[in-house]
Design an enzyme around this catalytic site. Structure first.
Site, PDB file in Angstrom:
ATOM      1  N   HIS A  11      36.452  35.885  32.050  1.00  0.00           N
ATOM      2  CA  HIS A  11      36.439  36.710  33.263  1.00  0.00           C
ATOM      3  C   HIS A  11      35.026  36.788  33.839  1.00  0.00           C
ATOM      4  CE1 HIS A  11      36.754  40.846  35.281  1.00  0.00           C
ATOM      5  NE2 HIS A  11      37.504  40.024  35.983  1.00  0.00           N
ATOM      6  N   GLU A  38      37.378  32.375  35.306  1.00  0.00           N
ATOM      7  CA  GLU A  38      37.698  33.018  36.582  1.00  0.00           C
ATOM      8  C   GLU A  38      36.383  33.464  37.192  1.00  0.00           C
ATOM      9  OE1 GLU A  38      38.575  36.854  38.945  1.00  0.00           O
ATOM     10  OE2 GLU A  38      37.180  36.476  37.308  1.00  0.00           O
ATOM     11  N   ASP A  40      34.655  35.007  41.207  1.00  0.00           N
ATOM     12  CA  ASP A  40      34.984  35.606  42.507  1.00  0.00           C
ATOM     13  C   ASP A  40      34.114  34.973  43.587  1.00  0.00           C
ATOM     14  OD1 ASP A  40      36.592  37.933  41.367  1.00  0.00           O
ATOM     15  OD2 ASP A  40      34.648  38.264  40.415  1.00  0.00           O
ATOM     16  N   HIS A  53      31.076  39.632  42.959  1.00  0.00           N
ATOM     17  CA  HIS A  53      32.289  40.456  42.878  1.00  0.00           C
ATOM     18  C   HIS A  53      32.295  41.601  43.880  1.00  0.00           C
ATOM     19  CE1 HIS A  53      34.713  43.848  41.376  1.00  0.00           C
ATOM     20  NE2 HIS A  53      35.557  42.904  41.009  1.00  0.00           N
ATOM     21  N   GLU A 113      39.022  33.249  42.389  1.00  0.00           N
ATOM     22  CA  GLU A 113      39.541  34.438  43.077  1.00  0.00           C
ATOM     23  C   GLU A 113      38.831  34.581  44.412  1.00  0.00           C
ATOM     24  OE1 GLU A 113      39.368  38.354  41.187  1.00  0.00           O
ATOM     25  OE2 GLU A 113      39.812  39.244  43.145  1.00  0.00           O
TER      26      GLU A 113
HETATM   27  O1  G3P Z   1      41.261  37.763  38.746  1.00  0.00           O
HETATM   28  C1  G3P Z   1      41.347  38.714  37.749  1.00  0.00           C
HETATM   29  C2  G3P Z   1      40.393  39.860  37.990  1.00  0.00           C
HETATM   30  O2  G3P Z   1      39.111  39.338  38.157  1.00  0.00           O
HETATM   31  C3  G3P Z   1      40.764  40.696  39.177  1.00  0.00           C
HETATM   32  O3  G3P Z   1      39.974  41.825  39.356  1.00  0.00           O
HETATM   33  O4  G3P Z   1      38.117  43.112  40.302  1.00  0.00           O
HETATM   34  O5  G3P Z   1      37.758  41.774  38.243  1.00  0.00           O
HETATM   35  O6  G3P Z   1      38.032  40.636  40.433  1.00  0.00           O
HETATM   36  P1  G3P Z   1      38.399  41.827  39.586  1.00  0.00           P
HETATM   37 MG    MG Z   2      37.972  38.581  39.792  1.00  0.00          MG
END
Ligand code: G3P
Ligand code: MG
Length: 247
Positions: A11, A38, A40, A53, A113
């Site tokens: 993450h 993953e 952002d 993020h 994402e």
């Molecule tokens: O994509 C999974 C997760 O990253 C979604 O929430 O706020 O951590 O981007 P966030």
């Molecule tokens: Mg995310």
């Protein structure tokens, strides 16, 4: 594409051990044995896709204010590692292009994402996908996801063959109809809100369920037991060790 989905997805890279959404964090995830990461993506003022993020720079960089008020050249002067640990001083906010080059070199799968600044849903998806598309090997696993339906609609239009993950936090009443309409391949849901019944309801649509963010091995086991296919974790190495054969 999703046939190689691992149980554990790093993450924001490996956020527990490195500053999130940096090249160092992606490297750390790979070092820990993660097979997918993953990250952002959001746009700068001059519409360059970068990994970050929050809507603002304050928490994860030495800058302040909204991300879309700063041009890339200025953003690249900021430190994105110092806030996390002195050992990461000098880490920058990477461009999507830089991150993708590294992810490719490391042999990782990617869940990108799309994280638009409010009001920039379509343009963020368009620019990010147009940047990613020429760089991404067609045989490498890729999942595009967003909480924002307009982003997923853009992905569906521009790059339909790439699977889309519909991110849910507090699902709207018509989430299932939306998932059908946007052709969602996966449902990516908040682990804290899940029960055996909720996971069963998501799975009944025929889609794999992915869940964020799981840093506790016991919770991961429970979610897997309910039929969750994969979890996003800040600590892919630690969780893999703690889960053993269940990972
Ligand atoms: O994509 C999974 C997760 O990253 C979604 O929430 O706020 O951590 O981007 P966030
Ligand atoms: Mg995310």
């Amino acid at each position: 594409m999703l046939s190689t989905l691992p149980r554990l997805i790093g993450h924001r890279g490996a956020k527990e051990n490195a500053p999130e959404n940096t090249l160092a964090s992606i490297r750390e995830a790979a070092r820990q044995g993660a097979r997918w990461v993953e990250v952002d993506v959001m746009l700068t003022r001059d519409q360059c896709p970068v990994l970050i993020h929050d809507d603002t720079l304050d928490r994860t960089t030495t800058g302040t204010g909204p991300v879309p008020l700063m041009d890339l050249a200025d953003l690249q002067q900021l430190d994105a590692g110092r806030w996390f640990d002195a050992g990461f001083v000098g880490e920058r906010v990477p461009t999507l292009e830089e991150a993708v080059a590294l992810i490719r070199d490391l042999g990782l799968g990617l869940n990108l994402e799309i994280k638009p600044y409010p009001g920039q849903e379509e343009i963020t998806a368009e620019v990010a996908l147009n940047s990613l598309r020429p760089l991404w090997p067609s045989d490498r696993p890729l999942l595009l996801s967003s909480f924002e339906v307009p982003c997923l609609e853009v992905a569906q239009r521009l790059w339909p063959e790439i699977p889309r993950g519909y991110l849910l936090w507090d699902p709207p009443a018509d989430w299932a109809a939306i998932a059908d309409r946007i052709g969602a391949a996966t449902l990516n849901v908040d682990q804290k809100r899940q029960t055996a019944d909720s996971v069963a309801e998501y799975r009944a649509t025929g889609r794999p369920v992915l869940s964020y963010t799981v840093n506790d091995a016991g919770r991961a086991r429970t979610l897997f037991g309910w039929g969750v296919s994969a979890v996003f974790t800040d600590a892919p190495g630690r969780l893999a060790r703690e889960l053993g054969a269940d990972a």
